[in-house]
Design a protein around this motif. Structure first.
Motif, short mmCIF file in Angstrom:
data_model
loop_
_atom_site.label_atom_id
_atom_site.label_comp_id
_atom_site.label_asym_id
_atom_site.label_seq_id
_atom_site.Cartn_x
_atom_site.Cartn_y
_atom_site.Cartn_z
N ILE A 67 34.11 28.31 50.65
CA ILE A 67 33.71 29.67 50.28
C ILE A 67 32.30 30.01 50.76
O ILE A 67 31.88 31.17 50.66
CB ILE A 67 33.80 29.90 48.75
N GLN A 68 31.56 29.03 51.31
CA GLN A 68 30.23 29.27 51.86
C GLN A 68 29.92 28.20 52.88
O GLN A 68 30.29 27.03 52.71
CB GLN A 68 29.17 29.27 50.75
N HIS A 69 29.22 28.60 53.97
CA HIS A 69 28.84 27.60 54.96
C HIS A 69 27.58 28.05 55.68
O HIS A 69 27.40 29.22 56.02
CB HIS A 69 29.95 27.37 55.99
N SER A 70 26.68 27.10 55.91
CA SER A 70 25.47 27.31 56.71
C SER A 70 25.38 26.17 57.71
O SER A 70 25.65 25.02 57.37
CB SER A 70 24.22 27.32 55.81
N THR A 71 25.01 26.50 58.93
CA THR A 71 24.93 25.48 59.98
C THR A 71 23.58 24.80 60.01
O THR A 71 23.40 23.79 60.69
CB THR A 71 25.17 26.12 61.36
N ARG B 250 32.45 21.78 44.60
CA ARG B 250 31.72 20.73 45.31
C ARG B 250 30.67 21.37 46.21
O ARG B 250 31.00 22.24 47.02
CB ARG B 250 32.67 19.86 46.15
N LEU B 251 29.42 20.97 46.04
CA LEU B 251 28.32 21.41 46.89
C LEU B 251 27.99 20.28 47.85
O LEU B 251 27.80 19.14 47.43
CB LEU B 251 27.09 21.75 46.05
N ALA B 252 27.92 20.58 49.14
CA ALA B 252 27.68 19.53 50.14
C ALA B 252 26.60 19.97 51.10
O ALA B 252 26.44 21.16 51.38
CB ALA B 252 28.98 19.21 50.90
N VAL C 272 18.98 22.42 56.81
CA VAL C 272 20.18 21.68 57.27
C VAL C 272 21.42 22.44 56.80
O VAL C 272 21.36 23.31 55.95
CB VAL C 272 20.20 20.23 56.74
N GLY C 273 22.54 22.07 57.38
CA GLY C 273 23.79 22.73 57.04
C GLY C 273 24.25 22.45 55.62
O GLY C 273 23.99 21.37 55.08
N SER C 274 24.92 23.41 55.02
CA SER C 274 25.43 23.24 53.65
C SER C 274 26.78 23.93 53.52
O SER C 274 27.15 24.76 54.36
CB SER C 274 24.45 23.83 52.63
N ALA C 275 27.50 23.57 52.45
CA ALA C 275 28.81 24.17 52.23
C ALA C 275 29.13 24.16 50.73
O ALA C 275 28.73 23.25 50.01
CB ALA C 275 29.90 23.40 52.99
#
Length: 571
Positions: A71-75, A113-115, A193-196
């Motif tokens: 539902i969310q993504h950052s590179t 889940r946060l990654a 950094v990337g996150s999701a």
């Protein structure tokens, strides 16, 4: 009544209805009890799907992976001007889904889940994070579990955390989580950094495999399979050919195929199956690790099976094991050097749907199409079984894999030292001459009922097998502790204006927050009236000792052997 009567009836019901009457009073009446939501259909969950984009619960282009919805993504290289709401997000996106879309998907999910790239992850599976999403609230004070040192502390009011997509604000703590759109959703301030963000979706009651499988599946699939399914489908799954698929054999087959199908197939098989068997029902709670906390359990009659994340550990190497001691064990844990017996592995595999191979610092590889499980049950190796990996594992070989025969010798990348050697002689490694820790896990099938076997701090979706810290939303069959003075269909903290026809289920015994270390950050607290108790990882510290070097000598005086300062302490 648990609270004193209010001067007037509650002016309005709570905006969020419960799925069914609660066992404990709510601050204000719920609008009306609704019918408990059944498990999702295959079209309403990512569970069991291969990594790809799908239409989930009517939402188009949802990216699914490992049963989770992105539902969310950052590179890690996103620009503020372009980081915002998107109709769809994938693993190369900079943005997040809309609040309405997230609520739709959350209604079929059980956790979050946060990654973050290179910094691990944090999860919440007790239902509070999902409840906050559905209510349009932030995750302030929601307890997330992490093994990667994420910090959720704050030193001022988390004003920037309001609702999706601004969920966690560790105010004035730059080293702690800032899961905010302005910070590109990071485990700390000024995220680079990337996150999701992933929704952990609920499993469906039926098998949802929606890709072509190379072996028969346990139940009918959504799309045609290369071979018939084990259970008859409405339409044939095997596509008719214009010519025989196999050439006639010169003589009748001398013996049936060694692997039987679970039930008759819709099309002839190359050789007869020994006999049709009854399709296996989903496992009971005693037959699966699914839904259990990390610990040792008796699973399917096998004692001391280590469970974690719904998986059963069947092999483990620390990276420092000796060949002389690396062999069959009655039980293996995260500090073991060895592997379970073939008979034990087959028993556990019969209640599993896949296999995960993991190695310290080198990632993992998984097989969830059933072939790895089928090979274990048949006493065969994993030669040519397709394992998926995002960590560069190699399964090539340049000669016959003679060392791969059956458990525990499963994969032999002959003459390729850089490829997988999942063999006992190599301590089961992603390459030859393995010198790091490794583990083999069985991905176990979910049970048809909720198998939570620990105290939860929020209501569970269905009654659990043991008492929970807070009652479940649905009434349990256990007797109530005491009747309530005024029967109401939905309990309230104060009396309702008039009696209603359905008695209130009585509250079950709960554990107060002041009486437990569960859910607390590491530090000293007053627990159950005892001051200065040190809590960490949901546990209370009872004893500790620091070691120091001392001169070697001897004495005949027993008093001289007493260690100063070591003894009973008040904190």
């Amino acid at each position: 009544p648990s609270l004193a009567p209010t001067p007037a009836p509650t002016p309005a019901p709570t905006p969020v209805a419960t799925e069914s009457p609660t066992l404990a009073p709510t601050p204000v009446p719920t609008p009306a009890p609704t019918v408990p939501r059944p498990p999702p259909t295959c079209d309403e969950t990512c569970f069991g799907r291969q990594p790809d984009f799908y239409t989930i619960a009517g939402v188009e282009n949802v990216f699914c992976q490992d049963g989770h919805a992105l539902i969310q993504h950052s590179t890690g290289q996103c620009e503020s001007s372009s980081y915002g709401f998107e109709a769809s997000v994938g693993l190369s996106s900079c943005g997040y889904l809309t609040d309405a879309t997230v609520r739709t998907l959350a209604s079929f999910s059980l956790g979050v889940r946060l990654a973050e790239d290179g910094r691990g992850e944090a999860t919440n599976v007790d239902g509070t994070a999902i409840a906050r999403l559905l209510a349009g609230e932030s995750w302030t004070d929601v307890v997330f579990s992490t093994d990667d040192g994420w910090c959720f502390d704050r030193e001022c009011a988390p004003e920037d955390a309001t609702s999706w997509p601004n969920m966690i604000h560790s105010c004035r703590r730059a080293d702690c989580v800032h899961w905010l759109a302005s910070e590109f959703h990071g485990s700390m301030y000024d995220n680079d950094v990337g996150s999701a963000t992933w929704l952990i979706m609920r499993p469906a009651t039926t098998d949802c495999t929606d890709v072509l499988t190379l072996v028969p599946t346990a139940v009918p699939t959504s799309l045609p399979t290369y071979e018939p399914t084990a259970r008859p489908t409405q339409e044939p799954t095997a596509i008719p050919t214009t010519a025989p698929s196999l050439a006639p054999t010169p003589a009748p087959t001398p013996a049936p195929t060694p692997v039987a199908t679970e039930s008759p197939t819709l099309a002839p098989t190359p050789v007869p199956t020994p006999a049709p068997t009854v399709p296996r029902p989903p496992p009971t709670c005693d037959e699966t690790c699914f839904g259990r906390q990390p610990d040792f359990y008796t699973i399917a009659g096998v004692e001391n099976v280590f469970c974690q994340d719904g998986h059963a550990l069947i092999q483990h190497s620390t990276g420092q094991c000796e060949s002389s001691s690396y062999g069959f064990e009655a039980s293996v844990g995260l500090s073991s050097c060895g592997y379970l017996t073939d008979a034990t592995v087959r028993t556990l595999a019969s209640f599993s749907l896949g296999v995960r191979l993991a190695e310290d610092g080198r990632g993992e590889a998984t097989n969830v199409d059933g072939t790895a499980i089928a090979r274990l049950l048949a006493g065969e190796s994993w030669t040519d079984v397709v394992f998926s990996t995002d960590d560069g594992w190699c399964f090539d070989r340049e000669c016959a894999p003679e060392d791969a025969t059956s458990w525990p010798n499963m994969i032999h990348s002959c003459r390729r030292a850089d490829c997988v050697h999942w063999l006992a002689s190599e301590f089961h490694g992603s390459m030859y001459d393995n010198d790091v820790g490794s583990a083999t896990w069985l991905i176990m099938r979910p049970a048809t009922t909720d198998c939570t076997d620990v105290l939860t701090l929020v209501p569970t979706a269905v009654p659990t097998q043991q008492p929970t810290a807070i009652p479940t939303p649905a009434p349990t069959t256990a007797p109530s502790l005491a009747p309530t003075p005024v029967p109401t269909p939905v309990p309230t903290e104060s009396p309702t204006p008039a009696p209603t026809p359905v008695p209130t289920p009585a509250p079950t015994r709960s554990i107060l927050c002041d009486n437990t270390c569960y859910g607390r950050s590491p530090g000293f607290y007053d627990i159950a009236g005892i001051q200065q108790v040190y809590c960490r990882d949901n546990a209370a510290l009872l004893q500790t000792q620091l070691t120091e070097s001392c001169a070697i000598g001897s004495t005949n005086d027993p008093a001289a052997l007493v260690i100063p300062g070591y003894g009973p302490e008040t904190a």
